[in-house]
Design a protein around this motif. Structure first.
Motif, short mmCIF file in Angstrom:
data_model
loop_
_atom_site.label_atom_id
_atom_site.label_comp_id
_atom_site.label_asym_id
_atom_site.label_seq_id
_atom_site.Cartn_x
_atom_site.Cartn_y
_atom_site.Cartn_z
N ILE A 153 76.57 34.36 36.03
CA ILE A 153 76.13 33.21 36.82
C ILE A 153 77.00 32.01 36.49
O ILE A 153 77.25 31.72 35.32
N THR A 154 77.47 31.32 37.52
CA THR A 154 78.17 30.06 37.35
C THR A 154 77.44 28.99 38.14
O THR A 154 77.14 29.19 39.34
N THR A 155 77.10 27.88 37.50
CA THR A 155 76.32 26.83 38.16
C THR A 155 76.63 25.49 37.54
O THR A 155 77.25 25.40 36.48
N LYS A 156 76.22 24.43 38.22
CA LYS A 156 76.24 23.11 37.63
C LYS A 156 74.85 22.48 37.74
O LYS A 156 74.69 21.28 37.94
N SER A 157 73.83 23.34 37.62
CA SER A 157 72.46 22.89 37.74
C SER A 157 71.62 23.36 36.57
O SER A 157 71.73 24.51 36.13
N ASP A 158 70.77 22.46 36.07
CA ASP A 158 69.82 22.86 35.03
C ASP A 158 68.68 23.70 35.61
O ASP A 158 67.84 24.21 34.88
N ARG A 159 68.68 23.86 36.93
CA ARG A 159 67.65 24.69 37.57
C ARG A 159 67.76 26.15 37.14
O ARG A 159 66.81 26.91 37.30
N VAL A 160 68.88 26.52 36.56
CA VAL A 160 69.03 27.88 36.04
C VAL A 160 67.96 28.18 35.00
O VAL A 160 67.53 29.33 34.84
N CYS A 161 67.47 27.15 34.32
CA CYS A 161 66.44 27.36 33.29
C CYS A 161 65.09 27.74 33.90
O CYS A 161 64.19 28.20 33.18
N ASP A 162 64.91 27.55 35.21
CA ASP A 162 63.68 27.99 35.86
C ASP A 162 63.51 29.51 35.75
O ASP A 162 62.39 30.02 35.83
N ASP A 163 64.63 30.22 35.60
CA ASP A 163 64.60 31.67 35.51
C ASP A 163 64.83 32.16 34.09
O ASP A 163 65.30 33.29 33.87
N MET A 164 64.49 31.34 33.13
CA MET A 164 64.75 31.69 31.74
C MET A 164 64.06 32.99 31.33
O MET A 164 64.59 33.76 30.52
N ASP A 165 62.88 33.25 31.89
CA ASP A 165 62.18 34.49 31.53
C ASP A 165 63.01 35.72 31.88
O ASP A 165 63.13 36.66 31.09
N LEU A 166 63.63 35.71 33.06
CA LEU A 166 64.47 36.83 33.46
C LEU A 166 65.77 36.86 32.66
O LEU A 166 66.24 37.94 32.25
N ASP B 204 72.11 42.94 27.16
CA ASP B 204 73.54 42.66 27.37
C ASP B 204 73.92 42.76 28.83
O ASP B 204 74.94 43.35 29.21
N LEU B 205 73.10 42.14 29.67
CA LEU B 205 73.31 42.25 31.12
C LEU B 205 73.63 40.92 31.80
O LEU B 205 73.82 40.89 33.01
N VAL B 206 73.72 39.81 31.04
CA VAL B 206 73.94 38.53 31.70
C VAL B 206 74.74 37.58 30.83
O VAL B 206 74.69 37.64 29.59
N ALA B 207 75.51 36.72 31.49
CA ALA B 207 76.18 35.58 30.86
C ALA B 207 76.13 34.44 31.85
O ALA B 207 76.26 34.64 33.07
N VAL B 208 75.93 33.22 31.35
CA VAL B 208 75.77 32.05 32.22
C VAL B 208 76.82 31.01 31.88
O VAL B 208 76.98 30.63 30.71
N GLY B 209 77.53 30.54 32.88
CA GLY B 209 78.49 29.46 32.72
C GLY B 209 78.00 28.21 33.44
O GLY B 209 77.56 28.29 34.59
#
Length: 365
Positions: free
Chosen positions: A172-185, A193-198
């Protein structure tokens, strides 16, 4: 040239990055007849309204996973849940894609959006095909998966749910803190070892950010989101991007230092790119916000792009050259070394993949 401006602004268009509509002529758009309603005629007489409303069209594509063979990028497949982006970043290299819809890469790109509500279903169908072979899916490569309308549509979340169900790796690449809405997932995906966030941070000046990327999260919120990801055990990367000469490059060292202070272990930088209609839009933005600095900015941009506004060639498009590019590269290297941080390659696991059945549902066992 391949563009013209619908209207040159005499003052700032409030709350938006683009200051007008850059009409592309690469596809003959400027010559086509358009059946416009009374509001467009009003705008031709009075200019656009001070604040433009955002509209969303629901799109029903036949497929959602896009494959590429570009030799200089680190992924071969991607998903874009949305077309256009309300963040309104004036430098966004995805702006020209709106021309394929007979829309302006300028104000239309950030006010006339497209959403793909069937994305998760289409992804399940693709993953269920017998010939499918998993490799990380990149999200956020064209427009931001966590732009404001995600809170309404939740398409990105639905895609992440599919990735978790099927054990499919995703970046995932984003410039939004809204990514934290999906923190559970994200936490569950990270444990496998299925995700990395930029998260990209352009500047630390909130006022400058409001001009460059008017509807994106503030720099402070983006850095805070990076800290939350690290604390939750989600692999996180801070991208100092784009680095805009004589506008944002002065923040490079401090962004690296603050990211390191939050525990982020991976950081990189990307120079400004101005493909096709983005170049005139960016020049126009400079004339409104930094008229005294515009010539200097563009002179440096051309110096790192072989004398042009943009270098579209593979490999060199991501690697600027020349004295200024060497200076930025050296500054970043020193800043990263001082902070004890580098660019990590996150190894995501494709071996856990379990395809859905032909109808897109998961097998019970």
């Amino acid at each position: 040239m391949f563009w013209h401006m619908e209207r040159r602004p005499e003052s700032e268009v409030s709350g938006r990055g683009a200051q007008s509509g850059a009409v592309p002529q690469r596809f003959g758009l400027a010559a086509r007849e358009v059946d416009r309603d009374w509001r467009h005629h009003m705008e031709s007489l009075d200019g656009p309204p001070v604040k433009l409303r955002t509209t969303v069209i629901e799109e029903r594509p036949r497929s959602i996973l896009t494959f590429n063979t570009s030799p200089d990028i680190g992924f071969d497949r991607s998903i874009n849940a949305y077309r256009g982006c309300e963040h309104g970043c004036i430098y966004c290299f995805a702006r020209p894609t709106h021309a394929y819809h007979d829309l302006s890469p300028g104000l239309d790109f950030e006010t006339r959006l497209f959403a793909k509500p069937e994305a998760a279903r289409l992804l399940r169908e693709t993953l269920a095909k017998p010939a499918y072979r998993p490799r990380p899916i990149a999200m956020g490569t064209n427009t931001d998966p966590y732009q404001p309308i995600e809170r309404r549509y939740r398409i990105t979340r639905q895609i992440l749910e599919v990735c978790l169900d099927t054990r499919h790796p995703v970046t995932i690449t984003t410039k939004s803190d809204r990514v934290c809405d999906d923190m559970d997932l994200l936490v569950e995906l990270a444990a496998l070892d299925l995700v990395a966030v930029g998260i990209s941070v352009t500047t630390l000046d909130a006022g400058l950010s409001a001009k460059l990327e008017p509807r994106a999260a503030s720099p402070a919120k983006r850095l805070a989101a990076l800290g939350k990801l690290v604390e939750a055990g989600v692999p996180a990367h801070c991208a100092v991007a784009p680095v805009i000469p004589a506008i944002t490059d002065s923040f490079m060292e401090e962004i690296v230092a603050q990211a390191a202070g939050l525990g982020v272990r991976s950081v990189g930088w990307i120079p400004l790119r101005l493909p096709n209609e983005v170049a005139p839009l960016f020049r126009e933005w400079l004339s409104v916000h930094f008229p005294e600095r515009g010539d200097k900015v563009m002179s440096i941009v051309r110096s790192i792009r072989g004398g042009r506004d943009n270098d579209p060639r593979f490999f060199t498009r991501m690697k600027p050259s020349g004295v200024w590019a060497d200076l930025f590269r050296a500054r970043f290297r020193v800043a990263a070394a001082r902070a004890g941080i580098g660019k990590q390659r996150f190894a995501l696991d494709s071996s856990r993949f379990r395809p859905p059945t032909a109808n897109g549902q998961l097998r019970l066992l």
